[in-house]
Scaffold this motif. Structure first.
Motif, PDB file in Angstrom:
ATOM      1  N   VAL A  44       0.804  -1.182   0.009  1.00  0.00           N
ATOM      2  CA  VAL A  44      -0.155  -0.336  -0.074  1.00  0.00           C
ATOM      3  C   VAL A  44       0.708   0.976   0.397  1.00  0.00           C
ATOM      4  O   VAL A  44       0.506   2.782  -0.735  1.00  0.00           O
ATOM      5  N   ALA A  45       2.073   1.116   0.796  1.00  0.00           N
ATOM      6  CA  ALA A  45       2.847   2.408   1.108  1.00  0.00           C
ATOM      7  C   ALA A  45       3.621   2.142  -0.337  1.00  0.00           C
ATOM      8  O   ALA A  45       3.289   4.056  -1.334  1.00  0.00           O
ATOM      9  N   LEU A  46       3.813   1.219  -1.239  1.00  0.00           N
ATOM     10  CA  LEU A  46       4.418   1.964  -2.900  1.00  0.00           C
ATOM     11  C   LEU A  46       3.441   2.573  -3.300  1.00  0.00           C
ATOM     12  O   LEU A  46       3.328   3.563  -4.471  1.00  0.00           O
ATOM     13  N   PHE A  47       1.948   1.787  -3.542  1.00  0.00           N
ATOM     14  CA  PHE A  47       0.982   1.889  -4.739  1.00  0.00           C
ATOM     15  C   PHE A  47       0.692   3.225  -4.047  1.00  0.00           C
ATOM     16  O   PHE A  47       0.836   4.005  -5.356  1.00  0.00           O
ATOM     17  N   CYS A  48       0.314   3.895  -2.395  1.00  0.00           N
ATOM     18  CA  CYS A  48       0.349   5.275  -2.752  1.00  0.00           C
ATOM     19  C   CYS A  48       0.626   6.252  -2.699  1.00  0.00           C
ATOM     20  O   CYS A  48       0.936   7.468  -3.436  1.00  0.00           O
ATOM     21  N   GLY A  49       2.442   6.182  -2.218  1.00  0.00           N
ATOM     22  CA  GLY A  49       3.555   7.181  -2.888  1.00  0.00           C
ATOM     23  C   GLY A  49       3.872   7.541  -3.636  1.00  0.00           C
ATOM     24  O   GLY A  49       3.758   8.406  -4.831  1.00  0.00           O
ATOM     25  N   CYS A  50       4.378   6.075  -4.666  1.00  0.00           N
ATOM     26  CA  CYS A  50       4.900   6.569  -5.609  1.00  0.00           C
ATOM     27  C   CYS A  50       3.434   6.752  -7.140  1.00  0.00           C
ATOM     28  O   CYS A  50       3.621   8.004  -7.552  1.00  0.00           O
ATOM     29  N   GLY A  51       2.714   6.524  -6.959  1.00  0.00           N
ATOM     30  CA  GLY A  51       1.006   6.968  -7.155  1.00  0.00           C
ATOM     31  C   GLY A  51       1.080   8.282  -7.415  1.00  0.00           C
ATOM     32  O   GLY A  51       0.204   9.249  -8.571  1.00  0.00           O
ATOM     33  N   HIS A  52       1.033   8.841  -6.482  1.00  0.00           N
ATOM     34  CA  HIS A  52       0.576   9.647  -5.957  1.00  0.00           C
ATOM     35  C   HIS A  52       1.884  10.987  -7.177  1.00  0.00           C
ATOM     36  O   HIS A  52       0.995  11.517  -7.349  1.00  0.00           O
ATOM     37  N   VAL A  53       3.079  10.686  -6.514  1.00  0.00           N
ATOM     38  CA  VAL A  53       3.759  11.699  -6.931  1.00  0.00           C
ATOM     39  C   VAL A  53       3.707  11.019  -9.114  1.00  0.00           C
ATOM     40  O   VAL A  53       4.489  12.107  -9.441  1.00  0.00           O
ATOM     41  N   ALA A  54       3.542   9.402  -9.005  1.00  0.00           N
ATOM     42  CA  ALA A  54       3.606   9.793 -11.048  1.00  0.00           C
ATOM     43  C   ALA A  54       2.577  10.369 -11.524  1.00  0.00           C
ATOM     44  O   ALA A  54       2.599  11.080 -12.259  1.00  0.00           O
ATOM     45  N   LEU A  55       1.466  10.480 -10.811  1.00  0.00           N
ATOM     46  CA  LEU A  55       0.085  11.289 -11.427  1.00  0.00           C
ATOM     47  C   LEU A  55       1.051  12.890 -11.243  1.00  0.00           C
ATOM     48  O   LEU A  55       0.441  13.629 -12.634  1.00  0.00           O
ATOM     49  N   THR A  56       1.400  13.762 -10.607  1.00  0.00           N
ATOM     50  CA  THR A  56       1.619  14.799 -10.211  1.00  0.00           C
ATOM     51  C   THR A  56       2.472  15.426 -11.895  1.00  0.00           C
ATOM     52  O   THR A  56       3.120  16.124 -12.560  1.00  0.00           O
ATOM     53  N   GLY A  57       3.659  13.819 -12.233  1.00  0.00           N
ATOM     54  CA  GLY A  57       4.293  14.206 -13.021  1.00  0.00           C
ATOM     55  C   GLY A  57       3.600  14.025 -14.427  1.00  0.00           C
ATOM     56  O   GLY A  57       4.244  14.587 -15.392  1.00  0.00           O
ATOM     57  N   THR A  58       2.649  12.919 -14.685  1.00  0.00           N
ATOM     58  CA  THR A  58       2.073  12.634 -15.493  1.00  0.00           C
ATOM     59  C   THR A  58       1.593  14.512 -16.544  1.00  0.00           C
ATOM     60  O   THR A  58       1.188  14.747 -17.345  1.00  0.00           O
ATOM     61  N   VAL A  59       0.992  14.567 -15.066  1.00  0.00           N
ATOM     62  CA  VAL A  59      -0.328  16.686 -15.542  1.00  0.00           C
ATOM     63  C   VAL A  59       0.946  17.170 -15.600  1.00  0.00           C
ATOM     64  O   VAL A  59       0.285  17.736 -16.814  1.00  0.00           O
ATOM     65  N   SER A  60       2.083  17.366 -15.632  1.00  0.00           N
ATOM     66  CA  SER A  60       3.374  18.010 -15.806  1.00  0.00           C
ATOM     67  C   SER A  60       3.751  17.800 -17.289  1.00  0.00           C
ATOM     68  O   SER A  60       3.276  18.724 -18.518  1.00  0.00           O
ATOM     69  N   ILE A  61       3.689  16.703 -17.409  1.00  0.00           N
ATOM     70  CA  ILE A  61       4.030  16.428 -18.639  1.00  0.00           C
ATOM     71  C   ILE A  61       3.025  16.369 -20.203  1.00  0.00           C
ATOM     72  O   ILE A  61       3.389  17.151 -20.800  1.00  0.00           O
ATOM     73  N   LEU A  62       1.679  16.514 -19.643  1.00  0.00           N
ATOM     74  CA  LEU A  62       0.333  17.213 -20.608  1.00  0.00           C
ATOM     75  C   LEU A  62       0.305  18.131 -20.889  1.00  0.00           C
ATOM     76  O   LEU A  62       0.306  18.343 -21.998  1.00  0.00           O
ATOM     77  N   GLU A  63       0.503  19.198 -19.705  1.00  0.00           N
ATOM     78  CA  GLU A  63       0.741  20.253 -20.336  1.00  0.00           C
ATOM     79  C   GLU A  63       1.668  21.299 -20.604  1.00  0.00           C
ATOM     80  O   GLU A  63       1.770  22.602 -21.120  1.00  0.00           O
ATOM     81  N   GLN A  64       2.686  20.417 -20.407  1.00  0.00           N
ATOM     82  CA  GLN A  64       4.225  21.437 -21.349  1.00  0.00           C
ATOM     83  C   GLN A  64       4.140  20.568 -22.644  1.00  0.00           C
ATOM     84  O   GLN A  64       4.437  21.502 -23.690  1.00  0.00           O
ATOM     85  N   HIS A  65       3.203  19.215 -23.410  1.00  0.00           N
ATOM     86  CA  HIS A  65       3.721  18.513 -24.427  1.00  0.00           C
ATOM     87  C   HIS A  65       3.260  18.758 -25.009  1.00  0.00           C
ATOM     88  O   HIS A  65       2.953  18.225 -26.639  1.00  0.00           O
ATOM     89  N   PHE A  66       1.474  18.175 -24.501  1.00  0.00           N
ATOM     90  CA  PHE A  66       0.492  17.542 -25.211  1.00  0.00           C
ATOM     91  C   PHE A  66      -0.555  18.513 -25.376  1.00  0.00           C
ATOM     92  O   PHE A  66      -1.375  18.368 -26.313  1.00  0.00           O
ATOM     93  N   SER A  67      -1.163  19.212 -24.300  1.00  0.00           N
ATOM     94  CA  SER A  67      -2.150  19.887 -24.119  1.00  0.00           C
ATOM     95  C   SER A  67      -1.515  21.458 -23.680  1.00  0.00           C
ATOM     96  O   SER A  67      -1.796  21.364 -21.835  1.00  0.00           O
ATOM     97  N   THR A  68      -1.509  22.459 -24.486  1.00  0.00           N
ATOM     98  CA  THR A  68      -1.489  23.311 -23.713  1.00  0.00           C
ATOM     99  C   THR A  68      -2.825  24.089 -23.718  1.00  0.00           C
ATOM    100  O   THR A  68      -2.230  25.456 -22.232  1.00  0.00           O
ATOM    101  N   THR A  69      -3.409  23.822 -23.823  1.00  0.00           N
ATOM    102  CA  THR A  69      -4.604  25.029 -23.231  1.00  0.00           C
ATOM    103  C   THR A  69      -5.374  24.091 -22.316  1.00  0.00           C
ATOM    104  O   THR A  69      -5.331  23.151 -22.451  1.00  0.00           O
ATOM    105  N   ALA A  70      -5.419  25.024 -21.118  1.00  0.00           N
ATOM    106  CA  ALA A  70      -5.450  24.614 -20.054  1.00  0.00           C
ATOM    107  C   ALA A  70      -7.006  24.062 -19.833  1.00  0.00           C
ATOM    108  O   ALA A  70      -7.589  22.929 -18.896  1.00  0.00           O
ATOM    109  N   SER A  71      -7.953  24.232 -20.351  1.00  0.00           N
ATOM    110  CA  SER A  71      -9.275  23.947 -20.936  1.00  0.00           C
ATOM    111  C   SER A  71      -9.262  22.526 -21.227  1.00  0.00           C
ATOM    112  O   SER A  71     -10.330  21.961 -21.172  1.00  0.00           O
ATOM    113  N   ASP A  72      -8.200  22.451 -22.204  1.00  0.00           N
ATOM    114  CA  ASP A  72      -8.071  20.882 -23.023  1.00  0.00           C
ATOM    115  C   ASP A  72      -8.491  19.650 -21.357  1.00  0.00           C
ATOM    116  O   ASP A  72      -9.187  18.577 -21.661  1.00  0.00           O
ATOM    117  N   HIS A  73      -7.579  19.538 -20.233  1.00  0.00           N
ATOM    118  CA  HIS A  73      -7.150  18.766 -20.017  1.00  0.00           C
ATOM    119  C   HIS A  73      -7.381  19.129 -18.185  1.00  0.00           C
ATOM    120  O   HIS A  73      -6.819  18.663 -17.308  1.00  0.00           O
TER     121      HIS A  73
END
Length: 284
Positions: A44-73
């Protein structure tokens, strides 16, 4: 001389008593429940800790490279934020649930029963054990779904990483341009089709794969998926332990009823014998 011998005998008895007490205490530890609890906490610690940080990184990648308009994502960002709150709840719940199951393991360990004297089962205790069996089964099925769901981002990141590896391998081959090889995130359904740019090709995609955010998010999703799998194994382990404990309590209740009937019959026999002796004494 006799005093010294007596003192040595007393010391040896004290050491033997302490050793036997330690053996009994160690025998009272439910090792199976302890291993399952440690595995559950780790997963549970691995899933929750790593999953939380990975989701934050995924949003950052999408905002910078795949969806520059905030309303789209915007919807995706809200869903990810909600999932992060759910992760907090999962961590808190399983911390308490693991402690409760470990305490239940201590409660039903036979060595502990011997330490604390006669042990009597009740209908309430058997009902609680049965409830834990059912709840652990439901949680195990739910975590199977979580394990499958956590493999989805691993599959997506693996596709992006493998595409980048293909682009790197084609750099030596001039006849096949790498600019024609692209990854379109919109086909996964996480952002709408009108999102701009929505896809990355050639050197841009290769640069994305070389960023620390992509590297960390990819590997953290793998660890989170492994943590979910470890949690499933821990819950299956708990389910086997709880089923065994419930069967033991059921057998103990039958043995308890048998012993009560036997004690009652012996008491009645003693009463009959005592009355017979009294009548015999009155005749004499």
């Amino acid at each position: 001389m006799e005093t010294a011998a007596e003192e040595n005998a007393e010391q040896s008895q004290e050491k033997k008593g302490c050793f036997e007490c330690c053996i009994k205490c160690l025998g009272g530890v439910p090792y199976a429940s302890l291993v399952a609890t440690i595995l559950c906490f780790s997963g549970v610690a691995l899933f929750c800790g790593c999953g939380h940080v990975a989701l934050t990184g995924t949003v950052s990648i999408l905002e910078q490279h795949f969806s520059t308009t905030a309303s789209d994502h915007a919807l995706l960002s809200e869903v990810i934020q909600l999932m992060q709150y759910v992760i907090y709840g999962i961590a808190s719940f399983f911390f308490l649930y693991g402690i409760i199951l470990l305490a239940e393991g201590f409660y039903t360990t036979s060595a502990v029963k011997e330490l604390h004297g006669e042990f009597k089962t009740t209908a309430c205790g058997r009902c609680i054990s049965g409830m834990f069996v059912f709840l652990t089964y439901v949680l195990g099925v739910a975590w199977l779904g979580v394990f499958g769901f956590s493999a989805v981002p691993v599959f997506m990141f693996y596709n992006i990483w493998s595409t980048c590896e293909v682009i790197k391998s084609l750099q030596t081959n001039v006849t096949v341009p790498g600019d024609q090889i692209c990854v379109d995130i919109r086909q996964y359904g996480i952002i709408p089709w009108n999102a701009v740019p929505g896809k990355a090709c050639g050197p841009i995609l290769e640069n994305i794969c070389n960023t620390n955010e992509f590297y960390m998010s990819y590997h953290l999703f793998i660890v989170a998926c492994a943590g979910a799998g470890a949690t499933v194994i821990a819950l299956i382990h708990f389910l086997m332990i709880l089923s065994s404990n419930w069967a033991y309590l059921k057998d103990a209740s039958k043995m308890q009823a048998y012993q009560d009937i036997k004690a009652k019959e012996e008491q009645e026999l003693q009463d009959i014998q005592s009355r017979s002796k009294e009548q015999l004494n009155s005749y004499t």
